[in-house]
Write a protein that holds these residues in place. Structure first.
Motif, mmCIF file in Angstrom:
data_model
loop_
_atom_site.group_PDB
_atom_site.id
_atom_site.type_symbol
_atom_site.label_atom_id
_atom_site.label_comp_id
_atom_site.label_asym_id
_atom_site.label_seq_id
_atom_site.Cartn_x
_atom_site.Cartn_y
_atom_site.Cartn_z
ATOM 1 N N TRP A 20 -2.874 9.316 12.215
ATOM 2 C CA TRP A 20 -3.184 9.782 10.862
ATOM 3 C C TRP A 20 -4.452 9.076 10.409
ATOM 4 C CZ3 TRP A 20 -3.950 7.364 6.174
ATOM 5 C CH2 TRP A 20 -3.997 8.184 5.048
ATOM 6 N N ASN B 24 0.234 6.666 3.834
ATOM 7 C CA ASN B 24 0.796 7.066 5.122
ATOM 8 C C ASN B 24 1.841 6.040 5.542
ATOM 9 O OD1 ASN B 24 -0.020 6.827 8.548
ATOM 10 N ND2 ASN B 24 1.066 8.546 7.664
ATOM 11 N N SER C 230 -2.685 4.518 12.275
ATOM 12 C CA SER C 230 -2.881 4.926 10.887
ATOM 13 C C SER C 230 -4.156 4.289 10.355
ATOM 14 C CB SER C 230 -1.678 4.477 10.038
ATOM 15 O OG SER C 230 -1.821 4.880 8.697
ATOM 16 N N SER D 251 -0.991 2.008 3.897
ATOM 17 C CA SER D 251 -0.538 2.433 5.216
ATOM 18 C C SER D 251 0.499 1.437 5.709
ATOM 19 C CB SER D 251 -1.720 2.493 6.188
ATOM 20 O OG SER D 251 -1.279 2.646 7.522
#
Length: 439
Positions: free
Chosen positions: A314, A333, A346, A364
């Motif tokens: 991501w 995320n 991430s 994150s």
């Protein structure tokens, strides 16, 4: 708490927050020291950058072009491609011409038009440009687009549903879909991908002033599928765009989502759920370009991984340009790793080039179950496997609940629960007993 097999609850979402191990998942991202011969992204008077040197996923200026030859041949060493397994994506990047198509079935409310246009149609000339070589190849090879038109001020009585099914052809399938929603209309669009294919598709949503649009894209492909795609949204003045991406199937899924604002007062909410199993690669890249005053963006993506070589990526990029005063933005995320051998990358990036904003932030986290909390549930009479299912269900609940089609939300959660029960290694993992502290 209600039956986890039949409904999603706020309590289950709260439970997931409590059971997510504290202190895990230090924010990931590129280095903050510029590489040699590069500048810092967004550098300049009054600017602020979380994202490191310019050639990261969050460049100061993003290159776009509709000509594939304007992009270098992909080697896998580029920042945009460094996470992507080249062997799996190579058949798409080779760019071979093809007449293969996905099988399309549709359900259209009254007043909605479904048509096709050729590659020379003026509508396609005005779309946001591709951001990488694969998207540019798609624009050229698709030879036109499927167009969904929702008239101004329409209030649809049900979602517009396009079911796209791969037939297992060895040829690459190229596709382009454009959704035009008129001013002050309200519409939900569902793109439901299934079957088996090597597919590269572009999706553009043009949101008229004051309109409210939700786009739901489901990737429930069969094993062996490779799917690359670019999603673009152009959000009009005082309009609201919501996008929910659900990725569950396929060997390789790589989706790039971009948002730009055509007028002040726009809102964009980008949500996603992904569940990677053994050997699956699922990659989601987002770019929100705030260049207009008083706009809002909110990004929430959640993923779970289980099995050897399961890999998710991501990358979330938000840029606030000097003219984008009054911006409000946040991106989040979170990844839940269920077994050993899985990997989640991430990378949040945030560039702020004006101090006159409402708020901006990102977060994150990647972590595993907290064994002590699972033991707490088990001590209350819940078996270990059910406890894990409750946690995963609650983990995804707040995103899945955003899907405005209840039967689709139930179907997707059912698929996730089937996947949880399909890996023997999950229930074989013991819950370590810890000493419970008094409440």
């Amino acid at each position: 708490m209600t039956d986890p097999q039949t409904s999603l609850t706020t309590d289950s979402a709260t439970l997931a927050e409590e059971l997510f191990a504290p202190g895990v998942g230090a924010q990931a991202g590129p280095p903050t020291t510029p590489a040699s011969d590069t500048g810092t992204a967004g550098a300049g008077p009054g600017s602020h950058s979380h994202g490191g040197p310019a050639p990261t996923g969050s460049p100061a200026e993003r290159f776009t072009s509709a000509d594939p030859d304007d992009f270098p041949v992909v080697t896998g060493r580029e920042e945009q491609w460094r996470f992507t397994p080249m062997k799996r994506v190579r058949p798409l990047l080779e760019g071979a011409d093809s007449d293969a198509r996905l099988e399309l079935t549709s359900d259209l409310p009254d007043g909605v038009e479904l048509t096709t246009v050729g590659a020379d149609d003026p509508l396609l000339k005005g779309l946001p440009e591709p951001v990488d070589r694969l998207a540019a190849l798609t624009r050229v090879r698709a030879g036109g687009a499927t167009v969904v038109r929702v008239p101004a001020e329409a209030q649809l009585d049900r979602p517009v549903t396009l079911s796209l099914r791969g037939t297992g052809s060895d040829e690459v399938v190229w596709g382009q879909t454009v959704v035009q929603v008129g001013n002050f209309a309200k519409a939900t669009i569902v793109l439901d991908h299934a079957g088996s294919a090597k597919y590269s598709g572009g999706v553009t949503v043009l949101v008229g002033d004051g309109a409210q649009v939700e786009l739901i894209s489901v990737q429930e492909w069969e094993p062996g599928t490779a799917h690359g795609g670019q999603f673009d949204a152009v959000v009009g003045r005082d309009a609201t765009f919501r996008q929910v991406v659900v990725t569950l199937g396929g060997d390789l899924v790589r989706l790039v989502s971009n948002v730009e604002y055509a007028g002040p007062g726009g809102t964009a909410e980008l949500s996603g759920v992904y569940f990677a199993d053994e050997t699956q690669h699922q990659e989601h890249r987002l770019w929100v370009d705030h260049a207009t005053p008083n706009c809002v963006s909110n990004v929430v993506y959640k993923g779970a991984l289980q099995g050897e070589q399961a890999h998710t990526v991501w990358v979330g990029d938000v840029r606030i340009r000097p003219a984008a005063t009054g911006t409000e933005t946040y991106e989040l995320n979170r990844n839940l790793v269920l077994t050993d051998g899985a990997r989640a990358d991430s990378v949040p990036n945030l560039e702020i080039e004006t101090g006159e904003i409402v708020s901006a932030g990102h977060a994150s986290a990647t972590g595993r179950f907290d064994d002590e909390q699972l033991f707490y549930l088990c001590s209350r009479g819940i078996d270990a496997e059910t406890a894990r299912r409750l946690v995963v269900r609650g983990f995804f609940a707040d995103v899945v609940q955003k899907i405005a089609v209840p039967e689709l939300a139930d179907r997707l959660m059912g698929t996730i629960e089937q996947r949880l029960g399909a890996l023997p290694g999950l229930e074989e993992q013991d819950v370590e007993a810890g000493e419970l502290q008094p409440a």
